[in-house]
Scaffold this motif. Structure first.
Motif, PDB file in Angstrom:
ATOM      1  N   PRO A  92       0.804  -1.231   0.000  1.00 12.46           N
ATOM      2  CA  PRO A  92       0.000   0.000   0.000  1.00 12.46           C
ATOM      3  C   PRO A  92       0.837   1.281   0.000  1.00 12.46           C
ATOM      4  CG  PRO A  92      -0.913  -1.567   1.549  1.00 12.46           C
ATOM      5  CD  PRO A  92       0.405  -2.114   1.083  1.00 12.46           C
ATOM      6  N   LEU A  93       2.085   1.195   0.460  1.00 14.62           N
ATOM      7  CA  LEU A  93       2.945   2.384   0.412  1.00 14.62           C
ATOM      8  C   LEU A  93       3.235   2.797  -1.031  1.00 14.62           C
ATOM      9  CD1 LEU A  93       5.464   1.515   3.259  1.00 14.62           C
ATOM     10  CD2 LEU A  93       3.504   3.065   3.350  1.00 14.62           C
ATOM     11  N   ALA A  94       3.156   1.839  -1.939  1.00 15.48           N
ATOM     12  CA  ALA A  94       3.358   2.152  -3.353  1.00 15.48           C
ATOM     13  C   ALA A  94       2.276   3.104  -3.862  1.00 15.48           C
ATOM     14  CB  ALA A  94       3.362   0.877  -4.184  1.00 15.48           C
ATOM     15  N   ILE A 154       1.077   5.573  -2.356  1.00 14.60           N
ATOM     16  CA  ILE A 154       1.503   6.937  -2.032  1.00 14.60           C
ATOM     17  C   ILE A 154       2.523   7.420  -3.057  1.00 14.60           C
ATOM     18  CG2 ILE A 154       2.695   8.355  -0.310  1.00 14.60           C
ATOM     19  CD1 ILE A 154       1.474   6.437   1.811  1.00 14.60           C
ATOM     20  N   ALA A 155       3.461   6.548  -3.418  1.00 19.90           N
ATOM     21  CA  ALA A 155       4.468   6.929  -4.410  1.00 19.90           C
ATOM     22  C   ALA A 155       3.838   7.167  -5.781  1.00 19.90           C
ATOM     23  CB  ALA A 155       5.541   5.840  -4.511  1.00 19.90           C
ATOM     24  N   PHE A 156       2.841   6.350  -6.123  1.00 23.03           N
ATOM     25  CA  PHE A 156       2.179   6.488  -7.423  1.00 23.03           C
ATOM     26  C   PHE A 156       1.163   7.630  -7.450  1.00 23.03           C
ATOM     27  CE2 PHE A 156       2.786   1.708  -8.192  1.00 23.03           C
ATOM     28  CZ  PHE A 156       3.873   1.920  -8.996  1.00 23.03           C
ATOM     29  N   ARG A 157       0.784   8.168  -6.312  1.00 25.57           N
ATOM     30  CA  ARG A 157      -0.321   9.123  -6.187  1.00 25.57           C
ATOM     31  C   ARG A 157      -1.606   8.489  -6.695  1.00 25.57           C
ATOM     32  NH1 ARG A 157       2.325  14.640  -8.494  1.00 25.57           N
ATOM     33  NH2 ARG A 157       3.944  14.831  -6.934  1.00 25.57           N
ATOM     34  N   GLY A 158      -1.799   7.258  -6.348  1.00 22.48           N
ATOM     35  CA  GLY A 158      -2.974   6.502  -6.771  1.00 22.48           C
ATOM     36  C   GLY A 158      -2.547   5.117  -7.195  1.00 22.48           C
ATOM     37  N   CYS A 159      -2.899   4.745  -8.378  1.00 25.15           N
ATOM     38  CA  CYS A 159      -2.577   3.415  -8.892  1.00 25.15           C
ATOM     39  C   CYS A 159      -1.471   3.529  -9.950  1.00 25.15           C
ATOM     40  CB  CYS A 159      -3.824   2.788  -9.495  1.00 25.15           C
ATOM     41  SG  CYS A 159      -4.497   3.763 -10.855  1.00 25.15           S
ATOM     42  N   PRO A 160      -0.945   2.413 -10.432  1.00 27.98           N
ATOM     43  CA  PRO A 160       0.066   2.495 -11.499  1.00 27.98           C
ATOM     44  C   PRO A 160      -0.443   3.209 -12.759  1.00 27.98           C
ATOM     45  CG  PRO A 160       0.122   0.324 -10.516  1.00 27.98           C
ATOM     46  CD  PRO A 160      -1.067   1.038  -9.920  1.00 27.98           C
ATOM     47  N   THR A 161      -1.731   3.100 -13.026  1.00 30.56           N
ATOM     48  CA  THR A 161      -2.293   3.815 -14.184  1.00 30.56           C
ATOM     49  C   THR A 161      -2.227   5.325 -13.960  1.00 30.56           C
ATOM     50  OG1 THR A 161      -3.765   1.959 -14.623  1.00 30.56           O
ATOM     51  CG2 THR A 161      -4.317   4.060 -15.648  1.00 30.56           C
ATOM     52  N   CYS A 162      -2.486   5.755 -12.733  1.00 32.06           N
ATOM     53  CA  CYS A 162      -2.375   7.182 -12.416  1.00 32.06           C
ATOM     54  C   CYS A 162      -0.946   7.662 -12.631  1.00 32.06           C
ATOM     55  CB  CYS A 162      -2.789   7.442 -10.968  1.00 32.06           C
ATOM     56  SG  CYS A 162      -4.476   6.963 -10.585  1.00 32.06           S
ATOM     57  N   TRP A 163       0.009   6.809 -12.283  1.00 34.24           N
ATOM     58  CA  TRP A 163       1.415   7.162 -12.490  1.00 34.24           C
ATOM     59  C   TRP A 163       1.710   7.312 -13.981  1.00 34.24           C
ATOM     60  CZ3 TRP A 163       5.523   4.777 -14.941  1.00 34.24           C
ATOM     61  CH2 TRP A 163       6.770   5.368 -14.726  1.00 34.24           C
ATOM     62  N   MET A 164       1.177   6.413 -14.811  1.00 37.87           N
ATOM     63  CA  MET A 164       1.402   6.489 -16.262  1.00 37.87           C
ATOM     64  C   MET A 164       0.776   7.755 -16.853  1.00 37.87           C
ATOM     65  SD  MET A 164       3.259   3.971 -17.227  1.00 37.87           S
ATOM     66  CE  MET A 164       3.007   3.945 -18.980  1.00 37.87           C
ATOM     67  N   VAL A 165      -0.419   8.097 -16.396  1.00 39.60           N
ATOM     68  CA  VAL A 165      -1.066   9.336 -16.852  1.00 39.60           C
ATOM     69  C   VAL A 165      -0.220  10.531 -16.435  1.00 39.60           C
ATOM     70  CG1 VAL A 165      -3.080  10.821 -16.511  1.00 39.60           C
ATOM     71  CG2 VAL A 165      -3.392   8.386 -16.904  1.00 39.60           C
ATOM     72  N   GLY A 166       0.290  10.504 -15.214  1.00 43.40           N
ATOM     73  CA  GLY A 166       1.154  11.582 -14.738  1.00 43.40           C
ATOM     74  C   GLY A 166       2.433  11.691 -15.543  1.00 43.40           C
ATOM     75  N   LEU A 167       2.981  10.557 -15.973  1.00 44.77           N
ATOM     76  CA  LEU A 167       4.183  10.580 -16.806  1.00 44.77           C
ATOM     77  C   LEU A 167       3.887  11.272 -18.132  1.00 44.77           C
ATOM     78  CD1 LEU A 167       7.122   9.743 -17.257  1.00 44.77           C
ATOM     79  CD2 LEU A 167       6.273   7.551 -18.118  1.00 44.77           C
ATOM     80  N   ALA A 168       2.759  10.944 -18.744  1.00 45.34           N
ATOM     81  CA  ALA A 168       2.381  11.602 -19.997  1.00 45.34           C
ATOM     82  C   ALA A 168       2.163  13.097 -19.775  1.00 45.34           C
ATOM     83  CB  ALA A 168       1.123  10.962 -20.569  1.00 45.34           C
ATOM     84  N   GLN A 169       1.535  13.473 -18.665  1.00 42.60           N
ATOM     85  CA  GLN A 169       1.321  14.890 -18.368  1.00 42.60           C
ATOM     86  C   GLN A 169       2.647  15.606 -18.129  1.00 42.60           C
ATOM     87  OE1 GLN A 169      -1.295  14.826 -14.972  1.00 42.60           O
ATOM     88  NE2 GLN A 169      -3.128  14.860 -16.251  1.00 42.60           N
TER      89      GLN A 169
END
Length: 106
Positions: free
Chosen positions: A63-65, A67-82
């Protein structure tokens, strides 16, 4: 039908905005975003890989992941594109048609 917010405004240029306010998953820089991803994926992989060695208590690190992702891994991928596209794209609307285009250099 004429409405005050119709799309028939001639030659307007608006800066790119996210689809919904408050849905910005971008970081301040690409290296920082990649570091957050490495931490998040490392926590998930590590917690699963250590189960045979240290027992199911290691799954508590997963679950600490989130926090690092700011949500789920998909949220992290969207953030990378942004993060990558920030300041490089803008929305341009003309004659009721909106498109994404490269931002003009300052």
């Amino acid at each position: 039908m004429n409405t005050p917010n119709s799309l028939n405004t001639p030659n307007t240029v608006e800066p790119a905005r996210s689809a919904a306010p408050g849905r910005d998953f971008a970081s301040s820089s690409v290296p920082r975003h990649l570091a957050r991803g490495a931490i998040g994926f490392g926590l998930i992989i590590g917690s699963i890989a250590l189960v045979p060695v240290a027992g199911p208590a290691t799954l508590l690190a997963a679950p600490l992941a989130l926090i690092a992702f700011r949500g789920c891994p998909t949220c992290w991928m969207v953030g990378l594109a942004q993060t990558v596209s920030r300041g490089r794209l803008e929305r341009r609307c003309a004659d009721g048609v909106c498109t994404l285009a490269k931002a003009d250099a300052p």
